[in-house]
Design an enzyme around this catalytic site. Structure first.
Site, PDB file in Angstrom:
ATOM      1  N   PRO A  33       0.821  -1.222   0.000  1.00 27.33           N
ATOM      2  CG  PRO A  33      -0.908  -1.592   1.539  1.00 27.33           C
ATOM      3  CD  PRO A  33       0.420  -2.130   1.100  1.00 27.33           C
ATOM      4  CE1 TYR A  34       6.134   5.176   2.366  1.00 33.39           C
ATOM      5  CE2 TYR A  34       7.456   3.484   1.301  1.00 33.39           C
ATOM      6  CZ  TYR A  34       7.336   4.752   1.834  1.00 33.39           C
ATOM      7  OH  TYR A  34       8.421   5.596   1.841  1.00 33.39           O
TER       8      TYR A  34
END
Length: 209
Positions: free
Chosen positions: A125-126
Site C-alpha cells: 500500500p505504501y
C-alpha cells in the site's frame, strides 16, 4: 535569494536536510505539524510554518522557489494515513507548487515505487501511494527530481552513494544521513533536467550526483 520549502521538516530525513541547507546559508521554510519539534534549531534563515498536511497547506509555498517533499506517514500508521500523507498530501503539494510557480520539486519516494506489483509485501500500500504520487508529479509540468532510496538505516553518513541497484537485497540500503546529504546537494545546485533515480550506499561521492 532562493528559498526552499521542506515539507516534513521534523521527520528524520527532513530535519537533517533542513540543518544541512541552513549550514549552506540557504533560506529554508520548514513545514511541520508541531513546530516545537524544531525548537533545537536557531537560525535567522529559518522560517517555521505549522500546518497539517491533511488540510490546506498552500500558504507555506508563498515566496519559495524550490520544494523538498520529505514527509511520510511513518511505519506505525495504517493504510489510511499512508493514503492521506504519502499520496494525497504529496499530490496536493505538487498542485500547490504549480500554483506558486515553483522552479524545482524534489520528491523523496522509495525503491519499488516504479512497480509496486513486483513486490509482494506488507509495504505494497505504501509503494502504491508513492507510485501514484510520483506519477502525478511527473504529469504536473513541474521540473522535478524523484529520489527513490533503498532500505533506510541509521548509520552515519559515508558521503558515498550509488544510483545503481545492488545485486543483493541486503545491500540495497542507504543511511538516512546519506539521503539528507544527497537532497541538500541537489537542492544547492541550479535545477537540472527532470530526473528519477534510486539511491543506495555506494562508492560515488555525493557531490557527483
Amino acid at each position: 535569494m532562493s528559498k526552499t520549502l521542506v515539507i516534513g521538516a521534523s521527520g528524520q530525513i527532513g530535519k537533517m536536510t533542513t540543518k544541512l541547507l541552513l549550514s549552506q546559508q540557504q533560506h529554508v521554510v520548514a513545514l511541520v505539524r508541531d513546530k516545537s519539534k524544531l525548537n533545537d534549531i536557531e537560525n535567522s534563515n529559518l522560517s517555521v510554518v505549522e500546518q497539517d498536511l491533511e488540510g490546506d497547506f498552500s500558504q507555506a509555498f508563498t515566496g519559495c522557489d524550490q520544494v523538498i517533499f520529505a514527509a511520510g506517514s511513518g511505519g506505525s500508521t495504517g493504510a489510511d494515513k499512508t493514503i492521506l500523507i504519502d499520496l494525497w498530501a504529496a499530490t496536493k503539494a505538487a498542485n500547490y507548487a504549480k500554483d506558486h510557480d515553483i522552479k524545482n520539486f524534489l520528491m523523496v519516494s522509495s525503491i519499488g515505487a516504479d512497480d509496486p506489483d513486483a513486490i509482494e509485501s506488507e509495504l505494497k500500500p505504501y509503494l502504491v501511494a508513492k507510485h501514484m504520487a510520483d506519477e502525478h508529479l511527473k504529469q504536473s509540468g513541474l521540473n522535478y527530481t524523484i529520489v527513490r532510496p533503498g532500505t533506510l538505516t541509521d548509520e552515519s553518513a559515508s558521503m558515498q552513494v550509488t544510483t545503481q541497484r545492488p545485486n543483493s537485497k541486503e545491500d540495497a540500503k542507504i543511511s538516512r544521513e546519506n539521503v539528507a546529504n544527497s537532497l541538500a546537494h541537489i537542492a544547492s545546485k541550479p535545477p537540472g533536467e527532470k530526473a528519477i533515480f534510486e539511491l543506495f550506499d555506494g562508492d560515488q561521492v555525493i557531490s557527483s550526483l
